[in-house]
Design a protein around this motif. Structure first.
Motif, PDB file in Angstrom:
ATOM      1  N   VAL A 205       0.834  -1.208   0.000  1.00  0.00           N
ATOM      2  CA  VAL A 205       0.000   0.000   0.000  1.00  0.00           C
ATOM      3  C   VAL A 205       0.866   1.255   0.000  1.00  0.00           C
ATOM      4  O   VAL A 205       0.675   2.171  -0.796  1.00  0.00           O
ATOM      5  N   PHE A 206       1.841   1.269   0.923  1.00  0.00           N
ATOM      6  CA  PHE A 206       2.704   2.453   1.033  1.00  0.00           C
ATOM      7  C   PHE A 206       3.557   2.635  -0.210  1.00  0.00           C
ATOM      8  O   PHE A 206       3.768   3.731  -0.686  1.00  0.00           O
ATOM      9  N   LYS A 207       4.071   1.517  -0.685  1.00  0.00           N
ATOM     10  CA  LYS A 207       4.968   1.572  -1.836  1.00  0.00           C
ATOM     11  C   LYS A 207       4.253   2.197  -3.032  1.00  0.00           C
ATOM     12  O   LYS A 207       4.786   3.081  -3.701  1.00  0.00           O
ATOM     13  N   GLU A 208       3.031   1.744  -3.252  1.00  0.00           N
ATOM     14  CA  GLU A 208       2.258   2.251  -4.371  1.00  0.00           C
ATOM     15  C   GLU A 208       2.027   3.755  -4.229  1.00  0.00           C
ATOM     16  O   GLU A 208       2.192   4.528  -5.166  1.00  0.00           O
ATOM     17  N   GLY A 443      -2.335   3.577   5.225  1.00  0.00           N
ATOM     18  CA  GLY A 443      -2.749   4.034   3.898  1.00  0.00           C
ATOM     19  C   GLY A 443      -4.199   4.464   3.836  1.00  0.00           C
ATOM     20  O   GLY A 443      -4.943   4.341   4.803  1.00  0.00           O
ATOM     21  N   PHE A 444      -4.593   4.955   2.669  1.00  0.00           N
ATOM     22  CA  PHE A 444      -5.970   5.420   2.479  1.00  0.00           C
ATOM     23  C   PHE A 444      -6.958   4.265   2.638  1.00  0.00           C
ATOM     24  O   PHE A 444      -7.980   4.392   3.285  1.00  0.00           O
ATOM     25  N   SER A 445      -6.603   3.124   2.042  1.00  0.00           N
ATOM     26  CA  SER A 445      -7.528   1.995   2.116  1.00  0.00           C
ATOM     27  C   SER A 445      -7.599   1.440   3.531  1.00  0.00           C
ATOM     28  O   SER A 445      -8.562   0.769   3.893  1.00  0.00           O
ATOM     29  N   GLY A 446      -6.562   1.726   4.342  1.00  0.00           N
ATOM     30  CA  GLY A 446      -6.545   1.239   5.720  1.00  0.00           C
ATOM     31  C   GLY A 446      -7.748   1.723   6.508  1.00  0.00           C
ATOM     32  O   GLY A 446      -8.314   0.992   7.317  1.00  0.00           O
ATOM     33  N   LEU A 447      -8.153   2.969   6.253  1.00  0.00           N
ATOM     34  CA  LEU A 447      -9.300   3.516   6.978  1.00  0.00           C
ATOM     35  C   LEU A 447     -10.551   2.700   6.666  1.00  0.00           C
ATOM     36  O   LEU A 447     -11.365   2.420   7.540  1.00  0.00           O
ATOM     37  N   MET A 448     -10.683   2.301   5.408  1.00  0.00           N
ATOM     38  CA  MET A 448     -11.864   1.516   5.021  1.00  0.00           C
ATOM     39  C   MET A 448     -11.836   0.143   5.696  1.00  0.00           C
ATOM     40  O   MET A 448     -12.860  -0.367   6.126  1.00  0.00           O
ATOM     41  N   ASN A 449     -10.617  -0.428   5.781  1.00  0.00           N
ATOM     42  CA  ASN A 449     -10.505  -1.718   6.462  1.00  0.00           C
ATOM     43  C   ASN A 449     -10.890  -1.586   7.931  1.00  0.00           C
ATOM     44  O   ASN A 449     -11.552  -2.443   8.505  1.00  0.00           O
ATOM     45  N   TYR A 450     -10.441  -0.477   8.527  1.00  0.00           N
ATOM     46  CA  TYR A 450     -10.769  -0.245   9.926  1.00  0.00           C
ATOM     47  C   TYR A 450     -12.285  -0.096  10.089  1.00  0.00           C
ATOM     48  O   TYR A 450     -12.887  -0.695  10.980  1.00  0.00           O
TER      49      TYR A 450
END
Lengths: 476, 451
Positions: A205-208, A443-450
């Motif tokens: 995620v971060f790399k991208e 990452g941005f998608s991390g919030l959605m996972n949370y």
């Protein structure tokens, strides 16, 4: 102002960073439950384990090496083929080695590891008995380097040394011994992303994200890394430290030695990410980079905008209580705050070395405070100060517990229930209330996972809070 | 069979098979009601060890530490222990504190006996300590030291004897102890199981730090242990020393291997019947019959298949015996740090069943790997960490023992007794079948193969 701009301004208003306590540390009191490890754990686990091609030999009895092997986070970056990945090495000291010294054993263990696995570099991590019986691992390392033609890094990270000493020692030794040896080609914006979350799924995620903007992560201590990347780590123009650990001394050492910039940032929670990315772009000061950063932010925001707003609507009414720790409380508060939740933050004075019931600090937002003032069933305690939109209270343990009963948080993260005996929160998923479970939401998608996990937790928690009649009867 | 003798001289340990003693001591201490284990050492030891137990049971467990630091390494750990014990009784209110030592405290030479005598223990509370340096032995050694310490330091000498069994089960899962206690209950009306982790490890730790789960051996029963008429200790390295100490007070002691498989369970039940003077109930005869029938029914699928076994020493003895009696060939049996008796016992099982096998009592996983390179086997039996080898050599793995950290709720399936025999058979057969089927194309899959 066109529609796009209006929307962006609207979203920007939703972003808010919470104050972060940089003083926090684990308080180690004999006989009181302690979430931390030891110097060896910090050095071996946090600093050495993620480096995929340094062979780590634990100099000590079998236990330490064996326990730390399981948590090893090395992963194959695909850059090199390594024979010793996923293994744990130890000198397996026995009683006789404790009595007669383990130097000989260590030297021949190094010889064997060179013969069998041909590593470029070896790190020796010392455990408690080594420092006590006086094995000279620095001398052994020198001898081994000369004799076997391999780089050997001796680390005196005996478990009884200070916990923070472990990662500082490991980090500083890496910098002092290896960094600055080689140079490689790199992109125009080379950074050193120093974070333990730069591994596994999160890494991708971060790399991208970094690649999209144009950053080149040339080194990542504590994250997925290689020997070669450490040797050329000085090429990073900026060190971005993203961790809850008090490890600033390592980037500062790099900065003193090689120059470049350094600041703390956080890539968990949208508000934090946006602020961090903007700060990074501002550091380089390049117009193009700044524009590109805004572009990527807008792009990422667009991807999550709808679900984010939907989740916000769902969670806005919730209040979360967190007890500050060095592990995950900052992440959880940032994520919860991004979902519109009200945050109640608790901590205890970090100077105290004794177990006491005093000196707790609790802070809530002014908005929440005003709402409580109007509706509270019981009188609120007197506040200590108001700062940055937060209202601070100084309380003893019992007062904090009583105040929590007035605030009625809907979810209590690890530590709150144990510390204050408040158990009426309606969300009780072990996923969040245990300090042992590791979940990363970078990452941005991390919030959605949370948000998804929280949704799940709310849905499942009714099993605990809603009991059938017969259970209530049986419990009296 | 040649067991790779070169490896014995290696100084570099690659992938250890055993843990250090303190984790065993901690495990045993959890088997006492309202007991708080305490690690007298640096802060990291207890963290490592409780995490390992946590992962096996998928629950939070709490252990305290003396937090020894550099100054304690110079001046000794007495001050820290004093503060720790005072804090523990004040804050967590346990009935017993079980202190175990670590590499650090043993190397600096803390005199635990003297220190323990000088500690202030509140009225009606207890403190037990065991010496468990991390460099001497395996986790079974620590388990043994802690159980022995409890008996030696708490048990009172008495002339009174009551018809009562004192069962020392060894380092097993709660479900195993349930099975053992069920059998023992058919012969003895009164019984103490110690250490008894039933109801402790298989239930969630209460959030409230002053509350303790209802399970565990009550301290009173350990104090009055000498009143028991009979003792049975299962396993060798983990329990025999405690049985010896308690036997010294008068009760008759019997020492058996962990009853895994038909033979082992037969002799466990034989011993129970003999000690109690009561014939086995009809239900037990039928239970045995069923296990025998299942073995007879299913053994053709297992016969002659080669197994490599890597568990702790006590479990290995029981499992080797089980595997041999169902017709499998346990050709490589290894443990991380076993006593000399281990090789003798496994050797005896090899001789009895005509198995050309290799036994290693001080092996690491790399030894096992070297063996597997030369000698392919059909099945691996051991803990979670063996999955790396299982994948490397494409051999199916049956997870047994402690710790199993990568499959949840594995601790619910017993391995002892006739029930355990059935569970093990099922696990082995399912694992083998699933492995076979993975390499079969969809159209060729058999729907009913086992009967």
């Amino acid at each position: 102002m066109n529609l796009e701009e209006k929307k962006r301004a609207q979203i920007d208003r939703l972003l808010r960073q919470l104050p972060v306590n940089s003083e926090k540390r684990l308080v180690d009191i004999p006989g009181i439950y302690y979430g931390g490890g030891c110097s060896y754990m910090a050095c071996r686990g946090l600093m050495m384990s993620p480096i995929e091609d340094i062979l780590v030999i634990t100099h000590g009895p079998t236990g330490c090496g064996c326990f730390s092997g399981i948590n090893s986070r090395t992963e194959n970056s695909g850059e090199i083929e390594i024979q010793y990945r996923g293994r744990c090495f130890s000198t397996n000291m026995r009683e006789s080695d404790i009595i007669f010294g383990g130097e000989k054993k260590l030297l021949s263990a190094i010889e064997e590891s060179v013969e069998m696995f041909h590593p470029k570099a070896i790190a020796i991590c010392a455990t408690c008995p080594v420092g006590l019986i006086g094995d000279d691992i620095v001398q052994i390392a020198k001898t081994a380097e000369e004799r076997f033609g391999v780089r050997v890094l001796p680390l005196s990270c005996e478990g009884f040394r200070k916990l923070s000493g472990g990662w500082l020692h490991g980090g500083k030794m890496l910098v002092e011994s290896f960094m600055g040896e080689t140079e490689h080609e790199h992109g125009p914006y080379p950074i050193h992303y120093m974070s333990e979350s730069y591994c596994g799924e999160n890494k991708a995620v971060f790399k991208e994200l970094f690649e999209k903007i144009g950053y080149d992560v040339v080194c990542s201590m504590m994250g997925s890394n290689t020997f070669e990347r450490i040797r050329s780590g000085q090429q990073a123009k900026l060190i971005v430290l993203d961790t809850n650990k008090a490890i600033d001394e390592v980037p500062l050492t790099i900065q003193r030695k090689f120059g470049g910039g350094f600041f703390r940032a956080s890539f968990t929670g949208i508000s934090n990410i946006v602020a961090s990315l903007r700060k990074m772009a501002a550091f380089f000061g390049d117009e193009e980079l700044i524009a590109r950063t805004e572009e990527v932010i807008a792009e990422e925001m667009k991807k999550i905008e709808f679900p984010w707003m939907a989740y916000r609507k769902k969670f806005e009414m919730l209040t979360a209580a967190l007890f500050e720790d060095i592990f995950r409380s900052d992440s959880f508060s940032a994520l919860s705050s991004d979902l519109g939740m009200e945050i109640v933050m608790l901590n205890q004075d970090y100077d105290s070395q004794d177990y006491t019931n005093d000196n707790f600090t609790l802070h809530i937002s002014e908005k929440k405070y005003d709402a409580l003032c109007q509706n509270a069933s019981a009188p609120l305690p007197l506040f200590d100060k108001k700062e940055n939109g937060r209202v601070y209270f100084r309380l003893c343990r019992a007062e904090a517990g009583a105040f929590l009963r007035i605030i009625r948080p809907s979810i209590c993260f690890a530590g709150v229930e144990e510390q204050f005996g408040y158990s009426e929160a309606e969300i009780k998923s072990e996923l969040f209330t245990s300090d042992e479970r590791g979940v990363s939401y970078g990452g941005f998608s991390g919030l959605m996972n949370y948000a998804r996990d929280l949704d799940m937790a709310i849905f499942m928690s009714h099993w605990i809070t809603k009991k059938p009649e017969w259970v209530l009867k049986a419990e009296g | 069979m040649d067991g790779n003798s070169e490896a014995k001289n290696r100084n570099l340990q690659i992938d250890a098979l055993n843990f250090c003693p303190p984790i065993g001591a901690m495990y045993a201490a959890f088997g006492v009601h309202a007991c708080l284990p305490h690690s007298h050492g640096a802060s990291g030891c207890c963290r490592f060890q409780r995490m390992e137990i946590s992962k096996h049971y998928q629950k939070i467990i709490r252990v305290t530490s003396s937090m020894l630091q550099e100054s304690s390494a110079v001046f000794g750990g007495e001050e820290n222990l004093k503060t720790a014990v005072k804090n523990m009784f004040n804050v967590y209110d346990p009935e017993v504190i079980a202190v175990h030592t670590t590499c650090l405290s043993e190397t600096i030479g803390d005199d635990m006996e003297g220190m323990a005598a000088r500690l202030e223990i509140p009225e009606g509370k207890h403190l037990v300590w065991a010496s468990t340096p991390g460099y001497a032995g395996s986790h079974l050694t620590g388990y043994s030291a802690m159980t022995e310490a409890f008996i030696r330091q708490l048990c009172r000498k008495t002339e009174i004897r009551r018809k009562k069994l004192f069962l020392i089960p060894g380092l097993l899962n709660p479900s195993d102890i349930c099975e053992l206690a069920r059998y023992a209950g058919m012969f003895f009306d009164a019984m103490t199981v110690f250490p008894d982790i039933r109801g402790i490890m298989d239930f969630r730790t209460p959030r409230n730090e002053r509350t303790y789960l209802p399970g565990g051996t009550p301290v009173g029963e350990i104090i009055s242990a000498a009143e028991c008429s009979d003792i049975i200790a299962l396993g060798a390295e983990a329990t025999f020393s405690a049985a010896d100490v308690l036997g010294g007070f008068g009760p008759a002691a019997k020492k058996l291997a962990i009853p895994i498989g038909l033979n082992g369970t037969d002799s466990f039940i034989g011993t129970l019947s003999e000690m109690s003077g009561i014939p086995a109930p009809e239900a037990l005869v039928r239970e045995r019959e069923r296990a025998v029938d299942v073995v007879m029914n299913l053994h053709p699928q297992l016969f002659g298949k080669k197994v490599a076994l890597f568990c702790d020493a006590d479990l290995s003895v029981g499992l080797t015996s089980f595997l041999a009696e169902i017709g499998m060939q346990p050709v490589y049996v290894c443990t991380g740090c076993g006593e000399t008796g281990f090789e003798r016992e496994i050797g005896a099982i090899f001789d009895k069943n005509g198995i050309d096998g290799c036994v290693r009592r001080e092996a690491d996983r790399y030894d096992l790997e070297c063996f597997l390179k030369e000698n392919p086997v059909d099945l691996l039996v051991g803990g979670s960490r063996g999955k790396i080898l299982a994948r490397k050599f494409d051999i199916p793995l049956v997870r047994v023992g402690f710790p199993i950290t990568d499959r949840p709720l594995e601790y619910l399936t017993p391995v002892v007794g006739y029930q355990g025999c059935l569970h093990l058979l099922r696990k082995i057969l399912c694992t083998l079948s699933e492995h076979d089927e993975r390499n079969t194309c969809a159209e060729d899959l058999h729907i009913a193969e086992s009967f």
